[in-house]
Design a protein around this motif. Structure first.
Motif, PDB file in Angstrom:
ATOM      1  N   VAL A  57      58.985  -2.394  38.790  1.00 53.69           N
ATOM      2  CA  VAL A  57      57.795  -2.298  39.641  1.00 53.69           C
ATOM      3  C   VAL A  57      57.187  -3.677  39.863  1.00 53.69           C
ATOM      4  O   VAL A  57      56.793  -4.040  40.974  1.00 53.69           O
ATOM      5  N   VAL A  58      57.128  -4.476  38.798  1.00 49.67           N
ATOM      6  CA  VAL A  58      56.570  -5.837  38.907  1.00 49.67           C
ATOM      7  C   VAL A  58      57.415  -6.686  39.850  1.00 49.67           C
ATOM      8  O   VAL A  58      56.882  -7.509  40.611  1.00 49.67           O
ATOM      9  N   ARG A  59      58.731  -6.489  39.825  1.00 49.25           N
ATOM     10  CA  ARG A  59      59.600  -7.267  40.719  1.00 49.25           C
ATOM     11  C   ARG A  59      59.508  -6.820  42.168  1.00 49.25           C
ATOM     12  O   ARG A  59      60.101  -7.436  43.044  1.00 49.25           O
ATOM     13  N   GLY A  60      58.780  -5.732  42.420  1.00 47.86           N
ATOM     14  CA  GLY A  60      58.573  -5.289  43.789  1.00 47.86           C
ATOM     15  C   GLY A  60      59.622  -4.334  44.330  1.00 47.86           C
ATOM     16  O   GLY A  60      59.707  -4.128  45.549  1.00 47.86           O
ATOM     17  N   LEU A  61      60.407  -3.723  43.455  1.00 49.95           N
ATOM     18  CA  LEU A  61      61.398  -2.753  43.925  1.00 49.95           C
ATOM     19  C   LEU A  61      60.704  -1.490  44.409  1.00 49.95           C
ATOM     20  O   LEU A  61      59.678  -1.066  43.868  1.00 49.95           O
ATOM     21  N   GLY A  62      61.282  -0.860  45.417  1.00 50.14           N
ATOM     22  CA  GLY A  62      60.721   0.352  45.977  1.00 50.14           C
ATOM     23  C   GLY A  62      60.897   1.551  45.059  1.00 50.14           C
ATOM     24  O   GLY A  62      61.786   1.575  44.203  1.00 50.14           O
ATOM     25  N   PRO A  63      60.070   2.589  45.228  1.00 50.68           N
ATOM     26  CA  PRO A  63      60.157   3.780  44.366  1.00 50.68           C
ATOM     27  C   PRO A  63      61.527   4.454  44.415  1.00 50.68           C
ATOM     28  O   PRO A  63      62.026   4.928  43.388  1.00 50.68           O
ATOM     29  N   ARG A  64      62.124   4.504  45.596  1.00 51.74           N
ATOM     30  CA  ARG A  64      63.426   5.163  45.708  1.00 51.74           C
ATOM     31  C   ARG A  64      64.492   4.396  44.939  1.00 51.74           C
ATOM     32  O   ARG A  64      65.302   4.996  44.221  1.00 51.74           O
ATOM     33  N   ARG A  65      64.496   3.085  45.059  1.00 50.46           N
ATOM     34  CA  ARG A  65      65.484   2.274  44.349  1.00 50.46           C
ATOM     35  C   ARG A  65      65.260   2.359  42.838  1.00 50.46           C
ATOM     36  O   ARG A  65      66.215   2.425  42.059  1.00 50.46           O
ATOM     37  N   ILE A  66      64.009   2.343  42.420  1.00 46.74           N
ATOM     38  CA  ILE A  66      63.709   2.462  40.993  1.00 46.74           C
ATOM     39  C   ILE A  66      64.217   3.785  40.451  1.00 46.74           C
ATOM     40  O   ILE A  66      64.810   3.849  39.364  1.00 46.74           O
ATOM     41  N   PHE A  67      64.017   4.847  41.205  1.00 44.25           N
ATOM     42  CA  PHE A  67      64.439   6.174  40.738  1.00 44.25           C
ATOM     43  C   PHE A  67      65.956   6.277  40.670  1.00 44.25           C
ATOM     44  O   PHE A  67      66.517   6.730  39.662  1.00 44.25           O
ATOM     45  N   LEU A  68      66.645   5.867  41.725  1.00 42.95           N
ATOM     46  CA  LEU A  68      68.094   6.033  41.794  1.00 42.95           C
ATOM     47  C   LEU A  68      68.838   5.093  40.851  1.00 42.95           C
ATOM     48  O   LEU A  68      69.818   5.494  40.212  1.00 42.95           O
ATOM     49  N   VAL A  69      68.370   3.851  40.747  1.00 38.38           N
ATOM     50  CA  VAL A  69      69.102   2.844  39.979  1.00 38.38           C
ATOM     51  C   VAL A  69      68.729   2.871  38.502  1.00 38.38           C
ATOM     52  O   VAL A  69      69.602   2.755  37.633  1.00 38.38           O
ATOM     53  N   HIS A  70      67.457   3.045  38.199  1.00 39.03           N
ATOM     54  CA  HIS A  70      66.993   2.911  36.820  1.00 39.03           C
ATOM     55  C   HIS A  70      66.681   4.258  36.166  1.00 39.03           C
ATOM     56  O   HIS A  70      67.190   4.561  35.090  1.00 39.03           O
ATOM     57  N   VAL A  71      65.839   5.055  36.792  1.00 38.10           N
ATOM     58  CA  VAL A  71      65.350   6.280  36.153  1.00 38.10           C
ATOM     59  C   VAL A  71      66.445   7.339  36.076  1.00 38.10           C
ATOM     60  O   VAL A  71      66.724   7.885  35.004  1.00 38.10           O
ATOM     61  N   LEU A  72      67.079   7.663  37.206  1.00 39.00           N
ATOM     62  CA  LEU A  72      68.075   8.729  37.221  1.00 39.00           C
ATOM     63  C   LEU A  72      69.279   8.381  36.359  1.00 39.00           C
ATOM     64  O   LEU A  72      69.820   9.242  35.649  1.00 39.00           O
ATOM     65  N   ARG A  73      69.694   7.157  36.397  1.00 39.08           N
ATOM     66  CA  ARG A  73      70.874   6.740  35.633  1.00 39.08           C
ATOM     67  C   ARG A  73      70.641   6.845  34.131  1.00 39.08           C
ATOM     68  O   ARG A  73      71.520   7.275  33.384  1.00 39.08           O
ATOM     69  N   ASN A  74      69.439   6.464  33.691  1.00 33.37           N
ATOM     70  CA  ASN A  74      69.156   6.449  32.259  1.00 33.37           C
ATOM     71  C   ASN A  74      68.508   7.734  31.760  1.00 33.37           C
ATOM     72  O   ASN A  74      68.512   7.989  30.553  1.00 33.37           O
TER      73      ASN A  74
END
Length: 348
Positions: free
Chosen positions: A250-267
C-alpha cells in the motif's frame, strides 16, 4: 539547484546482480523445492506402506476365508483346508502380504472370494462412477467455496460477510443424505429438471447426459466442502490483509486489485487448500450414502455389498484404491502449496 528530500534515504551504489548470482539463487530455490517434494514422497510412501499393511491384516482379524462363501456349512475341515491352500491362505502372513503388495504395485488387487473375478476389473467401472460424482462435488466445493470466502473477506464486517457466514454455517450442519433427499423431492420429482436416479457413461450418452445425472448427487455431496473451504478462505485472506507485506504494498502505491491478486490471494489461500486435502477422503466416504439415495452402482455401494458378503479381497481392494487416491491428492495439494508459497518448502 536540486534539493534532496529529507524523507529520501541516502543513495547507495548497489551492484547489479550478475547472471551467475541469479542462477545461483534460482538453483537454491529449485533444490529446496526438490528436497521438499522428495520429503513429501517419502512421507506418503511410508503412509502407504503402513496403511496397506493394516488393510491386509484385516483378513486375519476378520477370521474369514473363501470357505465362508464358496462352501456350504456341511463342508469338512479337509475341504476347507484344501480351498484355503488353493488361495494361498496357509502361508506365513508376511509372505502373503509381500505377494499381495507386489500385485498391487502391478495393478493387481487379487480375486474376489465371492465370484473369483478380478477385483481390479470389478472396481474400474464402479470407481469411475464414484470419482465422477466426487470430482464434480470437489469442483463445486472449490469454485463456490473460494468465491464465497473471497467475498466474505473483501467485504468483511458488512452484511455480505454476515450473510455468507450464516449460509455456510447452516449448510455445514446439513447431512448429505438430508440434502440428497431434498434435492430429489424438489428438483427431480417436483420440478422434473433432473433424473432422480441412475448413471449414464460419457461414451453412451455424451457429456451433457453424463453431467445431467451427476448434478444432484454432486451438489448433495459438496455442501460440507463449500462451507469449510469458504470459512478457511475467509480466515486466510483476512489474516493475509494484516501482514506487513500488504502494508508495504500500500505504501508503494500498488492498487487494491494488484495487492489482492499478487499478495493477499497467493498467501492467504493456504488454509483453504489444506482443508481440501482433508475433505477429499470425506467425499469418497460420503459417496456410500449418496449413491444409495441416487441409485448409483458406484464405489461406495460396491464396498458396502462386499463387506456384507464377507468378500475380504474386494474390501481390501476398495481400501487400497481409497488410500492411493487420498495420498496422491494430498501430494498434489502439497505441490500446489509450494507453488503458491515457496516458503513452505523451507525447513525441510
Amino acid at each position: 539547484m536540486a534539493v534532496a528530500s529529507l524523507d529520501a534515504p541516502p543513495a547507495v551504489a548497489v551492484p547489479s546482480p550478475s547472471p551467475t548470482g541469479v542462477r545461483r539463487r534460482g538453483g537454491v530455490g529449485a533444490h529446496r523445492t526438490l528436497r521438499f517434494l522428495l520429503h513429501s514422497a517419502m512421507v506418503f510412501a511410508t503412509v502407504f506402506f503402513f496403511a496397506t499393511l493394516i488393510t491386509f491384516a484385516l483378513q486375519d482379524l476378520s477370521g474369514l476365508s473363501p470357505a465362508h462363501l464358496q462352501l456350504s456349512e456341511s463342508a469338512t475341515p479337509e475341504q476347507v483346508a484344501a480351498l484355503e491352500h488353493e488361495w494361498g491362505l496357509d502361508r506365513p502372513f508376511i509372505v502373503q502380504y509381500g505377494d499381495w503388495l507386489a500385485g498391487i504395485l502391478q495393478g493387481d488387487l487379487g480375486n474376489s472370494w465371492y465370484n473369483g473375478a478380478s477385483v481390479s476389473e470389478l472396481l474400474i467401472s464402479r470407481a469411475i462412477i464414484s470419482l465422477s460424482v466426487a470430482g464434480l462435488a470437489l469442483l463445486i466445493g472449490i469454485v463456490f467455496g473460494f468465491l464465497l470466502g473471497v467475498l466474505a473477506a473483501v467485504f468483511q464486517t458488512t452484511w455480505i460477510d454476515r450473510a455468507i457466514t450464516a449460509v455456510t454455517t447452516f449448510i455445514s450442519v446439513m447431512p448429505s443424505f438430508v440434502v440428497g433427499i431434498t434435492l430429489v423431492a424438489v428438483f427431480a420429482v417436483g420440478l422434473g429438471w433432473f433424473p432422480s436416479a441412475g448413471y449414464v457413461p460419457i461414451e453412451t450418452g455424451g457429456v451433457g447426459l453424463w453431467l445431467w445425472h451427476l448434478w444432484l448427487p454432486a451438489i448433495a455431496l459438496s455442501f460440507d466442502t463449500v462451507s469449510d473451504v469458504a470459512r478457511q478462505m475467509r480466515v486466510g485472506l483476512i489474516q493475509a490483509y494484516r501482514e506487513n507485506y500488504v502494508t508495504g504494498a500500500v505504501v508503494r502505491g500498488l492498487g487494491p486489485r494488484r495487492i489482492f491478486l499478487v499478495h493477499v490471494l497467493r498467501n492467504g489461500s493456504g488454509p483453504a487448500l489444506t482443508v481440501l486435502g482433508m475433505k477429499f477422503p470425506n467425499l469418497l466416504g460420503g459417496a456410500v450414502v449418496t449413491e444409495a439415495i441416487f441409485g448409483l452402482a458406484g464405489y461406495g455401494k460396491f464396498a458396502a455389498d462386499s463387506a456384507s458378503r464377507g468378500d475380504v479381497p474386494a474390501v481390501q481392494g476398495v481400501l487400497v484404491v481409497a488410500i492411493v487416491l487420498v495420498v496422491l491428492f494430498n501430494l498434489l495439494v502439497n505441490l500446489l502449496l509450494v507453488r503458491l508459497n515457496p516458503a513452505a518448502a523451507r525447513g525441510v
